[in-house]
Design an enzyme around this catalytic site. Structure first.
Site, PDB file in Angstrom:
ATOM      1  N   GLU A  50      -2.454 -37.229  39.006  1.00  0.00           N
ATOM      2  CA  GLU A  50      -3.688 -36.503  38.693  1.00  0.00           C
ATOM      3  C   GLU A  50      -4.745 -36.839  39.743  1.00  0.00           C
ATOM      4  O   GLU A  50      -5.293 -37.939  39.751  1.00  0.00           O
ATOM      5  CB  GLU A  50      -4.184 -36.870  37.298  1.00  0.00           C
ATOM      6  CG  GLU A  50      -3.190 -36.541  36.191  1.00  0.00           C
ATOM      7  CD  GLU A  50      -3.638 -37.073  34.846  1.00  0.00           C
ATOM      8  OE1 GLU A  50      -4.565 -36.504  34.252  1.00  0.00           O
ATOM      9  OE2 GLU A  50      -3.066 -38.090  34.410  1.00  0.00           O
ATOM     10  N   LYS A  85      -8.555 -37.898  38.476  1.00  0.00           N
ATOM     11  CA  LYS A  85      -8.851 -39.002  37.560  1.00  0.00           C
ATOM     12  C   LYS A  85      -9.918 -39.910  38.172  1.00  0.00           C
ATOM     13  O   LYS A  85     -10.014 -40.053  39.392  1.00  0.00           O
ATOM     14  CB  LYS A  85      -7.592 -39.826  37.282  1.00  0.00           C
ATOM     15  CG  LYS A  85      -6.618 -39.193  36.306  1.00  0.00           C
ATOM     16  CD  LYS A  85      -5.590 -40.196  35.827  1.00  0.00           C
ATOM     17  CE  LYS A  85      -6.194 -41.191  34.865  1.00  0.00           C
ATOM     18  NZ  LYS A  85      -5.194 -42.133  34.321  1.00  0.00           N
ATOM     19  N   GLU A 140       1.371 -46.086  26.108  1.00  0.00           N
ATOM     20  CA  GLU A 140       1.532 -45.795  27.530  1.00  0.00           C
ATOM     21  C   GLU A 140       2.227 -46.979  28.190  1.00  0.00           C
ATOM     22  O   GLU A 140       1.926 -48.125  27.907  1.00  0.00           O
ATOM     23  CB  GLU A 140       0.155 -45.583  28.190  1.00  0.00           C
ATOM     24  CG  GLU A 140      -0.711 -44.558  27.472  1.00  0.00           C
ATOM     25  CD  GLU A 140      -2.131 -44.480  28.023  1.00  0.00           C
ATOM     26  OE1 GLU A 140      -2.453 -45.215  28.979  1.00  0.00           O
ATOM     27  OE2 GLU A 140      -2.915 -43.686  27.488  1.00  0.00           O
ATOM     28  N   GLU A 170      -5.250 -45.224  40.091  1.00  0.00           N
ATOM     29  CA  GLU A 170      -5.340 -44.390  38.883  1.00  0.00           C
ATOM     30  C   GLU A 170      -4.796 -42.982  39.088  1.00  0.00           C
ATOM     31  O   GLU A 170      -4.376 -42.327  38.139  1.00  0.00           O
ATOM     32  CB  GLU A 170      -6.778 -44.318  38.396  1.00  0.00           C
ATOM     33  CG  GLU A 170      -7.214 -45.505  37.558  1.00  0.00           C
ATOM     34  CD  GLU A 170      -6.441 -45.617  36.252  1.00  0.00           C
ATOM     35  OE1 GLU A 170      -6.152 -44.580  35.632  1.00  0.00           O
ATOM     36  OE2 GLU A 170      -6.104 -46.734  35.866  1.00  0.00           O
TER      37      GLU A 170
END
Length: 494
Positions: A318, A321, A268, A329
């Site tokens: 998202e 999360k 990542e 995040e």
């Protein structure tokens, strides 16, 4: 997710430096596809988004049937993940692994999904896990490998484990002194030997942003790729950026322990766009474009020259999360929740605006709810206890991470903050009128309350073929009545 001492931070990329891939950079770039959204786009829409933008590899965190089915015949290579909470079962015996492989690998490979890797767990050796997965991760890897062999897929599908960069470190800060963390050194060598024996890559997640987030003295320019005022000099090599230094700390650790030829995937790499003073679209574009241009050069890193394959983190924001690491995040996406690009980005490296994939393409055919927002009534008073209670309730069930100091909505006044919270709750509940009341202090409007960089969203319309619908509170049907009763009982003052 803890950063490494040297180059910690939260880079989200998968850099696959495998011998078989050494000449493939010009063909494309990979990306992480997370699904912790209240209103995910349909899998078919996301697959088309991947194809339209030239992503030829995707990393998944779970084996979701709808997503894997949508990838059938797409030509996109897949790394499919196994969550940490499944490791104990897979480690306990062969049957669980056989069943998992049959359902989530064999079935889809036979139907035309190009699965290349199984990622067993996700950063299971984080120090914050306090050793929870130390005894189950490698046995689970062995079980999955044995199951793949039984299924006749071991030559095609490789087993690995994405690891946070905190599993290796340098006591001096110099990459050449890299070694594996002392408390897991033996376990790491066992895993690396397994990777070497099976021809699988070492997957490492590197996070320069987190280094900056956790250390106010971390040199900002060292996180990017335009040169640093505080480079790391290591013998005859000079490191001008965190990524190269972190990557080569791993290379040195592998060399030191007798595994110089194990390939590396940086699982990542990326930069968030909101939720923190250093998380914004400008820095995200600077980092991601700098990284893509850096690896497009084909030079690699000082200790591991050559082309690098990469999986950006991440594809789409998202909103569900965990924000335990920080509010950022929920904002790692190159695209917003609805598949709209956040900023120009050339996936092939080089300058933006010059064609050849330099402009990201938005998701197609996205359907939204009505152009309607929920805001605080002009007549309502900020001194009313119902306001504070309402905001706490809304933000507990919806996403308010864009509110705060130097965030995208940091310039709102107090009433604007309240309205943002109310609208987030209203949208996540599909614009149900009962989700815009808050005991009489909220109302709907057709006038967009967005201001400056602060976007008051309109949510995506729910679709029958959407996948991974998260367990968000939905005010519909019988559940609406249950939730309304619950609100009256638990939060009677707003």
């Amino acid at each position: 997710m803890a950063p490494a001492p040297l180059a910690g931070g939260r880079l989200v990329v998968v850099v696959v430096v495998a011998a078989a891939c050494m000449a493939r950079w010009s063909e494309g770039i990979g990306v992480n596809w997370g699904t912790q959204l209240s209103h995910p786009l349909p899998a078919s829409t996301v697959v088309q988004l991947l194809k339209d933008n030239g992503f030829d590899r995707v990393k998944l965190f779970d084996a979701e049937d709808g997503i894997l089915a949508a990838l059938k015949g797409s030509g996109i290579q897949v790394m499919v993940g196994i969550p940490n909470d499944m490791l104990a079962d897979l480690a306990a015996g062969a049957k669980a692994a056989d069943d998992w492989v049959a359902t989530n690998v064999s079935n889809h490979v036979n139907n035309g999904v190009d699965i290349r890797y199984v990622a067993v767990g996700n950063e299971p050796f984080l120090e914050t896990f306090n050793g929870t997965y130390l005894n189950t991760t490698f046995p689970a890897m062995q079980s999955v490998q044995a199951a793949l062999k039984k299924a006749g897929l071991a030559d095609k599908v490789k087993v690995t484990v994405p690891l946070n960069a905190d599993v290796y470190q340098s006591p001096t800060g110099k990459p050449s002194d890299g070694d594996f963390r002392a408390d897991i050194h033996g376990l790491m060598l066992t895993i690396v030997q397994f990777l070497a024996d099976t021809g699988a890559p070492f997957v490492a997640n590197v996070y320069p942003f987190i280094s900056l987030y956790k250390d106010p003295n971390f040199p900002l320019d060292y996180a990017f790729f335009q040169g640093s005022s505080a480079p790391v000099v290591d013998g005859g090599m000079t490191y001008q950026n965190t990524f190269d230094a972190n990557h080569d700390t791993l290379v040195a650790a592998l060399r030191r322990n007798g595994y110089p030829n194990v390939s590396i995937i940086v699982g990542e790499v990326g930069w968030p766009t909101d939720g923190d003073t250093n998380a914004n679209p400008q820095y995200a574009r600077q980092f991601n474009q700098g990284f893509l241009t850096h690896i497009a050069s084909g030079q690699g890193t000082p200790l591991r020259p050559g082309p690098v394959d990469a999986y950006l983190f991440s594809l789409i924001d998202e909103d569900q999360k965990s924000i335990e690491p920080g509010n950022f995040e929920r904002h790692w996406g190159v695209f917003y929740y609805d598949g709209q690009p956040k900023y120009p980005l050339s996936l092939r490296g080089g300058d933006n605006g010059n064609g050849n994939g330099s402009t990201l393409m938005p998701a197609k055919g996205v359907t939204y709810l009505q152009r309607r927002w929920c805001v605080m009534k002009p007549s309502a008073s900020l001194a009313d206890q119902k306001v504070g209670d309402g905001v706490s309730y809304a933000c507990g069930l919806a996403d308010c991470t864009s509110l705060g100091y130097k965030t995208s909505c940091g310039g709102l006044d107090a009433k604007g903050n309240v309205s943002y919270a109310f609208n987030s709750y209203y949208q996540v509940n599909d614009q149900d009128d009962r989700a815009c009341d808050f005991k009489g202090i909220a109302t709907t409007t057709t006038v967009d309350p967005s201001a400056g960089s602060c976007r008051f969203i309109i949510e995506i319309a729910p679709t029958a073929n959407g996948v991974a619908m998260a367990a968000t509170v939905r005010v519909t049907g019988v559940m609406a009545a249950i939730l309304a009763a619950f609100i009256h009982l638990v939060v009677p003052v707003f």
